[in-house]
Design a protein around this motif. Structure first.
Motif, PDB file in Angstrom:
ATOM      1  N   VAL A  31      -1.208   6.491  -7.835  1.00  0.00           N
ATOM      2  CA  VAL A  31      -1.404   5.153  -7.281  1.00  0.00           C
ATOM      3  C   VAL A  31      -1.101   4.108  -8.348  1.00  0.00           C
ATOM      4  N   THR A  86      -1.522   9.230   2.186  1.00  0.00           N
ATOM      5  CA  THR A  86      -0.952   8.040   1.540  1.00  0.00           C
ATOM      6  C   THR A  86      -1.509   6.768   2.161  1.00  0.00           C
ATOM      7  N   GLU A  87      -1.499   6.708   3.468  1.00  0.00           N
ATOM      8  CA  GLU A  87      -1.970   5.494   4.143  1.00  0.00           C
ATOM      9  C   GLU A  87      -3.478   5.331   4.036  1.00  0.00           C
ATOM     10  N   ARG A 147      -4.031   3.809   0.605  1.00  0.00           N
ATOM     11  CA  ARG A 147      -3.614   2.407   0.600  1.00  0.00           C
ATOM     12  C   ARG A 147      -4.631   1.530   1.346  1.00  0.00           C
ATOM     13  N   SER A 148      -5.080   2.004   2.492  1.00  0.00           N
ATOM     14  CA  SER A 148      -6.031   1.234   3.282  1.00  0.00           C
ATOM     15  C   SER A 148      -7.354   1.069   2.557  1.00  0.00           C
ATOM     16  N   CYS A 188      -6.620  -1.584  -0.309  1.00  0.00           N
ATOM     17  CA  CYS A 188      -6.031  -2.892   0.021  1.00  0.00           C
ATOM     18  C   CYS A 188      -6.625  -3.542   1.266  1.00  0.00           C
ATOM     19  N   SER A 203      -2.166  -4.942  -3.562  1.00  0.00           N
ATOM     20  CA  SER A 203      -1.112  -4.090  -3.021  1.00  0.00           C
ATOM     21  C   SER A 203      -0.927  -2.899  -3.958  1.00  0.00           C
ATOM     22  N   SER A 225       1.286   0.969  -4.583  1.00  0.00           N
ATOM     23  CA  SER A 225       2.298   1.954  -4.219  1.00  0.00           C
ATOM     24  C   SER A 225       1.686   3.332  -4.426  1.00  0.00           C
ATOM     25  N   VAL A 226       1.920   4.215  -3.464  1.00  0.00           N
ATOM     26  CA  VAL A 226       1.248   5.518  -3.478  1.00  0.00           C
ATOM     27  C   VAL A 226       2.274   6.635  -3.290  1.00  0.00           C
ATOM     28  N   ASP A 276       8.023   4.925  -2.779  1.00  0.00           N
ATOM     29  CA  ASP A 276       7.210   4.095  -1.897  1.00  0.00           C
ATOM     30  C   ASP A 276       7.294   2.629  -2.304  1.00  0.00           C
TER      31      ASP A 276
END
Length: 311
Positions: A191, A255-256, A259-260, A263, A277, A279-280, A305
């Motif tokens: 990450v 991944t999502e 990120r969630s 962020c 923000s 990137s993963v 990503d």
């Protein structure tokens, strides 16, 4: 952990011998009974062969329940790599069996895991001894204190990043190494916090620190039980977890989720709300894959990503 984990990369002098004999076990029992402090003896391939009554008090486990178990059962997961290094150091310090020279034991503040799962700290003196013609590792334990005691806060500080409180790179990778040695399925997420330099330039470095602290804290709060989270470098974090290989794990979903978790909300800083923000890149360990190769793939996926969202 299997004894192979503690053995990784080390050729032991007694691997050509058969199992520990009854005569040797009896000699070890006599040896530890004569030691006036908590003592445990294990073979060069990490099977507990003997312990004394004082050791029961330290480890909260009956001697009969210790004997025959892997010594790793009494070592916290995060300390097993360093325990292996200690064993290697001992072999360099002690001459070959049969020599009239004497080696020098290692003394250090160490953590051990009791039978009830509680982790305690103690001064440990570890050396090699030849008993009934066979070499064994002997550990003497003294001055046991709870881990929360001030005398061992230095250890936690050494293992954790000062800003985020997450594991530093070394202890983090030690966990991953142990999983890989056990050949477990591993998912690793690399990450990277995006545009940190822009945040520093616009609001000052304390703002960037606030974003990093929040990102690390949110990642840790989201992470499932049994996973590890660490600060890999300045604006980079690593999350790793083992999973049931028969059920699999979806890298896109992971991944999502990462990120969630990081962020979903802006980071308050003074009168500002700073957007976050990341990137993963998520890589699933392939059969026989090394830790370094796994990290390289996750890193490359992270950059892919990043590129896909900035073009």
């Amino acid at each position: 952990m299997s004894e192979g984990v503690m053995n990784e990369g080390v050729v032991r002098a007694d691997t050509v011998h058969d199992a520990v004999t009854d005569e040797q076990r009896a000699a070890v029992a006599d040896f530890v009974a004569a030691v006036p402090m908590a003592a445990m003896v294990h073979s060069m391939h990490y099977e507990v062969v003997g312990a004394n009554i004082l050791c029961e008090g330290v480890l909260g486990c009956a001697v009969d329940d210790m004997v025959g178990r892997p010594v790793a059962d009494f070592v916290p997961l995060g300390d097993r790599a360093s325990a292996t290094r200690m064993a290697v150091q001992l072999e360099h310090r002690y001459p070959a069996a049969g020599s009239t020279e004497h080696g020098r034991p290692i003394g250090a503040l160490r953590r051990v895991r009791r039978g009830d799962g509680e982790v305690v700290s103690c001064w440990m003196h570890v050396g090699l001894s030849t008993i009934a013609g066979r070499r064994f590792i002997v550990a003497l334990l003294d001055l046991v204190n709870p881990v929360a005691d001030d005398t061992v806060h230095w250890r936690d500080r050494a293992e954790r990043d000062e800003l985020t409180g997450l594991l530093r790179r070394g202890p983090l990778l030690a966990h991953v190494d142990e999983w890989i040695v056990e050949d477990l399925p591993v998912a690793l997420a690399f990450v990277d916090v995006d545009r940190l330099k822009s945040i520093n330039d616009a609001h000052g470095h304390p703002a960037g620190d606030a974003v990093l602290e929040a990102a690390g804290r949110r990642l840790l709060q989201w992470s499932p039980r049994g996973s590890v989270v660490g600060r890999y470098a300045g604006d980079e974090f690593v999350f790793a977890v083992t999973f049931d290989g028969s059920k699999g794990l979806d890298s896109t979903e992971l991944t999502e989720s990462v990120r969630s978790a990081i962020c979903g909300e802006p980071v308050p800083f003074g009168s500002n709300l700073l957007g976050v923000s990341v990137s993963v890149g998520v890589a699933m360990r392939e059969p026989g894959e090394s830790r370094d190769r796994l990290i390289q793939r996750a890193d490359a996926l992270m950059y892919r990503d990043k590129a896909s969202r900035t073009t």
